[in-house]
Design an enzyme around this catalytic site. Structure first.
Site, PDB file in Angstrom:
ATOM      1  N   GLU A  91       0.845  -1.201   0.000  1.00 16.18           N
ATOM      2  CA  GLU A  91       0.000   0.000   0.000  1.00 16.18           C
ATOM      3  C   GLU A  91       0.881   1.253   0.000  1.00 16.18           C
ATOM      4  O   GLU A  91       0.484   2.303  -0.492  1.00 16.18           O
ATOM      5  CB  GLU A  91      -0.955   0.000   1.209  1.00 16.18           C
TER       6      GLU A  91
ATOM      7  N   HIS B 262       6.195 -26.612   2.777  1.00 15.96           N
ATOM      8  CA  HIS B 262       5.261 -27.640   2.288  1.00 15.96           C
ATOM      9  C   HIS B 262       4.188 -27.031   1.385  1.00 15.96           C
ATOM     10  O   HIS B 262       3.165 -27.654   1.133  1.00 15.96           O
ATOM     11  CB  HIS B 262       4.613 -28.354   3.475  1.00 15.96           C
TER      12      HIS B 262
ATOM     13  N   LYS C 273     -13.910   1.729  -3.497  1.00 19.36           N
ATOM     14  CA  LYS C 273     -14.932   1.948  -2.464  1.00 19.36           C
ATOM     15  C   LYS C 273     -16.139   2.650  -3.084  1.00 19.36           C
ATOM     16  O   LYS C 273     -17.289   2.314  -2.801  1.00 19.36           O
ATOM     17  CB  LYS C 273     -14.368   2.813  -1.332  1.00 19.36           C
TER      18      LYS C 273
HETATM   19  O1  F6P Z   1      -8.622   1.214   2.428  1.00 16.24           O
HETATM   20  C1  F6P Z   1      -7.337   1.399   2.853  1.00 16.24           C
HETATM   21  C2  F6P Z   1      -7.281   2.118   4.163  1.00 16.24           C
HETATM   22  O2  F6P Z   1      -7.507   3.462   3.956  1.00 16.24           O
HETATM   23  C3  F6P Z   1      -5.946   1.878   4.864  1.00 16.24           C
HETATM   24  O3  F6P Z   1      -4.965   2.729   4.466  1.00 16.24           O
HETATM   25  C4  F6P Z   1      -6.345   1.981   6.280  1.00 16.24           C
HETATM   26  O4  F6P Z   1      -5.391   1.377   7.100  1.00 16.24           O
HETATM   27  C5  F6P Z   1      -7.660   1.251   6.273  1.00 16.24           C
HETATM   28  O5  F6P Z   1      -8.263   1.625   5.062  1.00 16.24           O
HETATM   29  C6  F6P Z   1      -8.572   1.552   7.425  1.00 16.24           C
HETATM   30  O6  F6P Z   1      -8.922   2.897   7.486  1.00 16.24           O
HETATM   31  P1  F6P Z   1      -9.621   3.497   8.765  1.00 16.24           P
HETATM   32  O7  F6P Z   1      -8.673   3.332   9.911  1.00 16.24           O
HETATM   33  O8  F6P Z   1      -9.859   4.933   8.445  1.00 16.24           O
HETATM   34  O9  F6P Z   1     -10.899   2.747   9.009  1.00 16.24           O
END
Ligand code: F6P
Length: 542
Positions: free
Chosen positions: A357, A388, A505
């Site tokens: 990431e 394995h 998202k």
């Molecule tokens: O979708 C990725 C992300 O933004 C990560 O970088 C982050 O760790 C995770 O989602 C969770 O985000 P949040 O802590 O805002 O729920």
């Protein structure tokens, strides 16, 4: 890349040409002291990179590249709070989270180290309250179970640390079991909830943004379960059963977590760098505040080492540069993480987020498309289990893979001979595998068929430490955090944003409404076909 960078890069390419047909076994034969030359023992850690396809000249050239890319000034920018996360106009000050009291890191006219220590005090108060059974459930029951609801950085770090440091469970907190729930589909909650006593269960909603749909969906399901099983009002349930670890107090309040139940952290803490902040609450509830402070201490020691050591003795710098050498000059684009220690079973998943990431990018800091490769595909597994599973590919497949072997020198010192023997067995396997991967077999066994031949020449680094403690684990995590930063500087990318996960998202929320009835006629035929299958196979649909 600037003119001078291009020259140094070009020199490395030419140098790599000379090494292309050199086998690791030749390098070991040529130089009987390779280990002395290509290993560094610093800060409780031993880094053995003698099984990498490098020479002294390679290291000199890589260090020249680091200098050319201004690694030192960039490191200072990171530690002093410059906006190294330019696309989000933020600093990335996870190092301040482990700075000892008395140090000073300024942000907008404040010494944030003071803020950090105040929040540690608040965390400690909360841990004490739970430990001393002062925090009670809706019917007055003391808390027996804590469930962390979070995903990505709000799950992987604390989960990995709690799992790794199980043996350091704080005595006064032994009565508490700590669980982790992350998956959006509710699978974990479905399994976990029936095993819990609702009146004695405390949920930590861990979310920097408090807007992550996965986490909110799980939090809503948990609250629904509590409401149904208790028959109490939502206010009582929120008050007694939910804590928020977040950077978004308003959103947490809106959901129902009052200010007094919130542990806060700051914009300048990236999600995947947040286990040192309030997101580490489950860790403190597992190993106690003293253990949590030891974890911070170990990380801080690595910070100091990274900031001050010469590049040729600097563990994160060496680890980062060797990765760049493999990716950009030896064309190795797969990286296996192989802890020979079951306690580090979650470490590969944790690194998947930290590395991919952070550095899975193809646009540089100036918004231009890169002409070279960046983060390799990284995955892993406890080494002995991986033997394995996918070692067949490592030994005889067609892919070049670089490996990190990670292990503690000692374990089970007071646990009896059988377990000690198991540790020796694990160490022997660790050493045997890195040796065989590097050297291959010597091809002298005339009876062996081609099927039994091992080419070798797969490079690896071995990271060893004395024993796994909160302190060494803190150091190990910080080692990789800084390694990722070193690589980002060489690749000229911003490792602290993650725009590549945002679009998905949005697309998902627009598709959620289409699942009932497809209204968007512009949807592609695959998505329409899949929705139609779901519709015809869901309960109550024809
Ligand atoms: O979708 C990725 C992300 O933004 C990560 O970088 C982050 O760790 C995770 O989602 C969770 O985000 P949040 O802590 O805002 O729920």
């Amino acid at each position: 890349m600037s003119g001078e960078d291009i020259k140094v890069w070009g020199a490395l390419e030419t140098h790599a040409e000379c090494l292309r047909n050199v086998h690791l076994k030749d390098l070991f034969q040529e130089d009987g002291n390779r280990f002395d030359e290509f290993s560094v023992s610093e800060n409780n850690f031993l880094l053995d990179f003698s099984k990498q396809r490098i020479t002294t000249e390679t290291l000199e050239k890589l260090i020249a590249l680091a200098n050319e890319k201004d690694l030192k000034p960039w490191t200072e920018k990171l530690f002093t709070g410059a906006q190294v996360n330019a696309s989000e106009q933020r600093s990335a000050l996870h190092t301040a989270l482990r700075s000892p009291q008395g140090e000073c890191v300024q942000q907008e006219g404040r010494n944030i180290v003071d803020d950090v220590h105040q929040s540690l005090v608040k965390m400690e108060r909360l841990v004490d309250q739970i430990q001393q059974a002062q925090w009670r459930g809706y019917d007055g029951s003391p808390i027996k179970s804590v469930v962390n609801i979070g995903v990505g950085g709000s799950n992987l770090g604390p989960l990995m640390v709690c799992d790794a440091l199980e043996q350091y469970t704080s005595l006064p907190l032994r009565h508490l079991d700590v669980h982790f729930v992350s998956s959006m589909d509710g699978s974990e909650l479905e399994k976990l909830l029936p095993t819990l006593d609702p009146a004695a269960t405390l949920f930590i909603i861990s979310s920097k943004t408090f807007s992550t749909i996965d986490t909110l969906a799980n939090a809503n399901t948990a609250r629904e379960w509590l409401l149904k099983t208790s028959g109490k009002s939502i206010d009582v349930i929120n008050e007694h059963h939910f804590i928020a670890a977040t950077g978004s107090p308003k959103a947490a309040l809106k959901w129902g977590v009052a200010k007094r139940n919130q542990l806060l952290f700051w914009d300048w803490v990236g999600g995947r760098y947040s286990l040192w902040s309030a997101i580490g609450l489950p860790i403190a509830l597992k190993i106690g505040m003293d253990g949590f402070r030891d974890l911070l201490k170990g990380a801080h020691e690595m910070d100091v080492h990274f900031r001050t050591a010469e590049f040729d003795k600097n563990l994160p710098v060496l680890l980062g540069l060797i990765g760049v050498w493999n990716v950009n000059f030896l064309n190795i684009h797969a990286h296996a993480i192989l802890p020979y220690d079951g306690r580090l079973a979650q470490f590969p998943s944790y690194l998947e987020q930290l590395e991919m990431e952070s550095n899975g990018k193809s646009i540089n800091r100036d918004g231009e498309r890169l002409k070279y490769r960046t983060c390799p595909v990284l995955w892993g597994e406890v080494g002995s289990n991986a033997q394995h599973a996918f070692y067949q590919l490592l030994h005889q497949g067609t892919e070049a893979v670089m490996c990190d072997f990670i292990t503690a020198a000692k374990r089970y010192e007071s646990d009896g001979e059988e377990l000690q023997h198991q540790h020796q067995l694990s160490l022997a396997n660790c050493l045997a595998q890195s040796r065989l991967l590097a050297l291959g077999d010597d091809g002298t066994d005339k009876k062996a068929s081609q099927y039994q031949h091992y080419d070798g020449n797969q490079p690896s680094t071995t990271i060893m430490f004395d024993e796994l403690t909160p302190e060494t684990l803190g150091g190990l995590i910080a080692l990789y955090e800084h390694k990722v930063f070193v690589q980002s500087v060489i690749w000229e990318i911003n490792p602290f944003d993650q725009w590549g996960v945002e679009k998905g998202k949005k697309v998902a929320s627009s598709l959620l409404v289409e699942l009932d009835e497809v209204k968007d006629q512009s949807l592609d035929s695959s998505t329409r076909g899949l929705i139609s299958y779901v519709q015809s196979h869901s309960k109550g649909r024809v």
